[in-house]
Enzyme design. Structure first.
Site, short mmCIF file in Angstrom:
data_model
loop_
_atom_site.label_atom_id
_atom_site.label_comp_id
_atom_site.label_asym_id
_atom_site.label_seq_id
_atom_site.Cartn_x
_atom_site.Cartn_y
_atom_site.Cartn_z
N HIS A 102 2.28 2.10 -3.32
CA HIS A 102 1.36 3.13 -3.82
C HIS A 102 1.93 4.54 -3.69
O HIS A 102 1.19 5.52 -3.85
CB HIS A 102 0.01 3.05 -3.08
CG HIS A 102 -0.74 1.79 -3.38
ND1 HIS A 102 -2.01 1.55 -2.87
CD2 HIS A 102 -0.43 0.71 -4.13
CE1 HIS A 102 -2.43 0.36 -3.29
NE2 HIS A 102 -1.48 -0.16 -4.04
N ASP A 140 0.86 -1.18 0.00
CA ASP A 140 0.00 0.00 0.00
C ASP A 140 0.90 1.23 0.00
O ASP A 140 1.98 1.20 -0.56
CB ASP A 140 -0.96 -0.03 1.19
CG ASP A 140 -2.27 0.68 0.91
OD1 ASP A 140 -2.22 1.88 0.58
OD2 ASP A 140 -3.34 0.07 1.02
#
Length: 404
Positions: A244, A221
């Protein structure tokens, strides 16, 4: 179950001559002298708690030593305030349990609370054993999902340092920082597969003066994420990816969120990330402010969305379109270079009712070699200036690049 009872722990506190001095005034509490077992199976949580409490209630500088070896550790809360300074030196590997009772609807694995001048160091490793839990993660589709434990949680920790530690395969976020002040992360290594869900590297909220330096973060993430109340955050010499990227938000999803301000990201590299530098807000009627963000001297290598402001953020299904009430202003992107893996290298999707204000693009050089080129930018409701080189050409509203 624990290999040592609380009574046994108290008994050892009185009888074991397990404390030694290292240098002037520093007392060493070796967990092995209190019954810790480094076999990778025996639960050491009660031992660690006992040793920490002993060090915490001692004056001066106190070192809790976890020697090399593998230690199974059930969820543990280590809580101050302490009478002196505590250094938690992890030389071995700490392993998280995989049973359901220690995993589902559990908010932390290792937590430190209400401590001043904490030091976490030692070159050791936190192994969250996330593979056992990722298949039960449902928060991407269910807002009422069950929590999974954060590997390292810091709450109300001040004037502290976390350095020379690794975190691998966390079940949820690797490290969470809440209501902390003046905390430095230095030489941290965070690793999890790129498809591991919700495994943010370092998540920060309601905290100020946090430094993240000289670290490598490769997870599933956000590399680093900032939620409401994050103020004066400094990120420098960090390598992200694949993950991310660095994200401010998401914000504006609930009422009464605090502002986010004073973020600086410099001399960092993004490799194969889904996003690079991102601000994301929900299109909901809840207001706050994001301001004074500076992203400078950044290298992008095959990044999907190198520069992005998304005020229609919605990871769930069937979100209603609307105007975000989060005001974004005074955001600087300076000396951003490298390659984009998508044609749109810069995307500013700002709120119609509260446009982004004072956005600065200064010496941007991003290239794209894929189909449908050349590289381009896309702007909506974004106001500011573009200075110096602009690759892709700036689409920012009221661009002043012709003056330079």
């Amino acid at each position: 179950m624990s290999s040592i009872s609380i009574f046994h722990c108290v008994y050892l506190m009185f009888l074991l001559s397990s404390i030694s001095k290292v240098g002037y005034g520093k007392m060493v509490f070796n967990v092995m002298n209190y019954g810790a077992v480094a076999d990778g199976n025996t639960d050491n949580s009660k031992v660690f708690e006992c040793v920490f409490n002993k060090a915490c209630q001692s004056e001066g500088i106190n070192l809790v030593l976890i020697p090399r070896g593998t230690y199974m550790l059930w969820p543990i809360m280590l809580k101050g305030p302490c009478k002196g300074q505590v250094e938690f030196q992890i030389k071995g590997t700490l392993k998280a349990p995989t049973d359901k009772a220690s995993t589902v609807n559990v908010y932390y694995w290792i937590a430190f609370q209400y401590i001043d001048q904490l030091i976490l160091t030692g070159g050791g490793k936190l192994d969250g054993q996330g593979l056992a839990a990722w298949n039960v993660y449902t928060c991407n589709v269910d807002p009422n999902c069950k929590a999974l434990p954060i590997s390292l949680r810091l709450d109300f920790v001040t004037n502290s340092r976390i350095n020379h530690l690794s975190s691998i395969n966390s079940k949820s976020a690797h490290m969470n920082v809440f209501a902390c002040e003046h905390v430095t992360f230095d030489y941290i290594r965070i690793i999890a597969p790129k498809d591991s869900p919700n495994t943010d590297g370092i998540h920060i909220g309601s905290s100020s003066n946090i430094d993240i330096l000289n670290s490598i973060i490769s997870t599933g993430d956000d590399c680093v994420s900032l939620s409401s109340g994050s103020k004066d955050i400094n990120i420098q010499d960090v390598k992200c990816g694949p993950d991310h990227g660095i994200s401010v938000g998401s914000l504006g999803g609930v009422r009464n969120e605090e502002d986010v301000s004073g973020l600086t990201v410099t001399h960092s590299t993004f490799i194969g990330t889904e996003n690079g530098l991102r601000v994301k807000t929900w299109a909901r009627p809840y207001s706050n402010n994001v301001f004074n963000l500076t992203f400078e001297n950044i290298i992008m290598e095959n990044v999907d969305n190198p520069i992005i402001i998304d005020q229609q953020y919605c990871p769930l299904r069937n979100c209603k379109k609307g105007d975000s009430q989060v005001q974004i202003r005074d955001v600087k992107f300076r000396n951003i270079t490298g390659t984009s893996s998508s044609k749109i290298a810069i995307a500013f999707d700002c709120s119609k009712s509260k446009p982004c204000e004072n956005i600065e693009l200064n010496n941007i050089n991003l290239t794209y070699n894929g189909a449908g080129g050349p590289v381009t930018s896309l702007c909506s409701n974004a106001k500011g200036i573009a200075i110096g080189q602009q690759q892709p050409p700036s689409c920012i509203y009221r661009s002043l690049q012709h003056l330079y």
